[in-house]
Write a protein that holds these residues in place. Structure first.
Motif, short mmCIF file in Angstrom:
data_model
loop_
_atom_site.label_atom_id
_atom_site.label_comp_id
_atom_site.label_asym_id
_atom_site.label_seq_id
_atom_site.Cartn_x
_atom_site.Cartn_y
_atom_site.Cartn_z
N LEU A 137 72.92 14.89 -20.73
CA LEU A 137 73.05 14.19 -19.45
C LEU A 137 72.61 15.07 -18.29
O LEU A 137 71.94 14.60 -17.36
CB LEU A 137 74.49 13.71 -19.25
N LEU A 138 72.98 16.34 -18.32
CA LEU A 138 72.54 17.27 -17.27
C LEU A 138 71.02 17.42 -17.27
O LEU A 138 70.39 17.41 -16.21
CB LEU A 138 73.20 18.63 -17.45
N HIS B 133 84.04 15.45 -32.87
CA HIS B 133 84.34 16.86 -32.61
C HIS B 133 83.95 17.19 -31.17
O HIS B 133 83.03 16.61 -30.60
CB HIS B 133 83.56 17.73 -33.60
N TRP B 134 84.65 18.15 -30.55
CA TRP B 134 84.40 18.50 -29.15
C TRP B 134 82.98 19.04 -28.93
O TRP B 134 82.44 18.93 -27.82
CB TRP B 134 85.42 19.51 -28.65
N THR B 135 82.34 19.56 -29.95
CA THR B 135 81.00 20.09 -29.78
C THR B 135 79.99 18.97 -29.51
O THR B 135 79.00 19.18 -28.81
CB THR B 135 80.55 20.88 -31.02
N ASP C 200 72.38 23.39 -32.35
CA ASP C 200 72.77 23.38 -33.76
C ASP C 200 73.48 24.67 -34.16
O ASP C 200 74.21 24.70 -35.14
CB ASP C 200 71.56 23.16 -34.66
N SER C 201 73.28 25.72 -33.43
CA SER C 201 73.93 26.99 -33.75
C SER C 201 75.43 26.93 -33.51
O SER C 201 76.18 27.73 -34.06
CB SER C 201 73.35 28.11 -32.89
N ILE C 202 75.89 25.99 -32.71
CA ILE C 202 77.33 25.90 -32.42
C ILE C 202 78.09 25.36 -33.63
O ILE C 202 79.10 25.93 -34.02
CB ILE C 202 77.58 25.02 -31.18
N ALA C 203 77.62 24.27 -34.23
CA ALA C 203 78.40 23.65 -35.29
C ALA C 203 77.64 23.46 -36.60
O ALA C 203 78.13 22.80 -37.50
CB ALA C 203 78.92 22.29 -34.81
N GLU D 293 77.27 18.61 -26.41
CA GLU D 293 75.86 18.27 -26.55
C GLU D 293 75.49 17.09 -25.65
O GLU D 293 74.44 17.11 -25.00
CB GLU D 293 75.53 17.94 -28.00
N VAL D 294 76.33 16.06 -25.61
CA VAL D 294 76.06 14.90 -24.75
C VAL D 294 76.03 15.33 -23.29
O VAL D 294 75.17 14.90 -22.52
CB VAL D 294 77.10 13.79 -25.00
#
Length: 71
Positions: free
Chosen positions: A50-51, A39-41, A3-6, A45-46
């Motif tokens: 997945l990782l 959005h690319w963010t 959440d800190s990213i966007a 996150e996805v």
């Protein structure tokens, strides 16, 4: 952490009212949540989910293999 990213997160609350984010998501689409989904963010996150799922599944399979060998 994601959440800190966007999104505005108050990491230092209650000591400071500083809102922390790395990227501002522009309001381009309606309804509002499409702005985040496109959005690319969100792709980042996805990818992280997945990782994490891949490593959790790998660990689970390794534990089953070790448990089957011990029996």
């Amino acid at each position: 952490m994601m959440d800190s990213i966007a999104a505005d997160i108050r990491w230092f609350f209650p000591f400071a009212d500083l809102r922390v984010n790395l990227v501002h998501v522009q309001a381009v689409y309606k309804p509002w949540y499409q702005n985040f989904l496109l959005h690319w963010t969100f792709a980042l996150e996805v990818l992280l989910w997945l990782l994490a799922g891949h490593f959790a599944l790998h660990d689970l399979r390794a534990r089953r293999t070790i448990g089957a060998e011990a029996a």
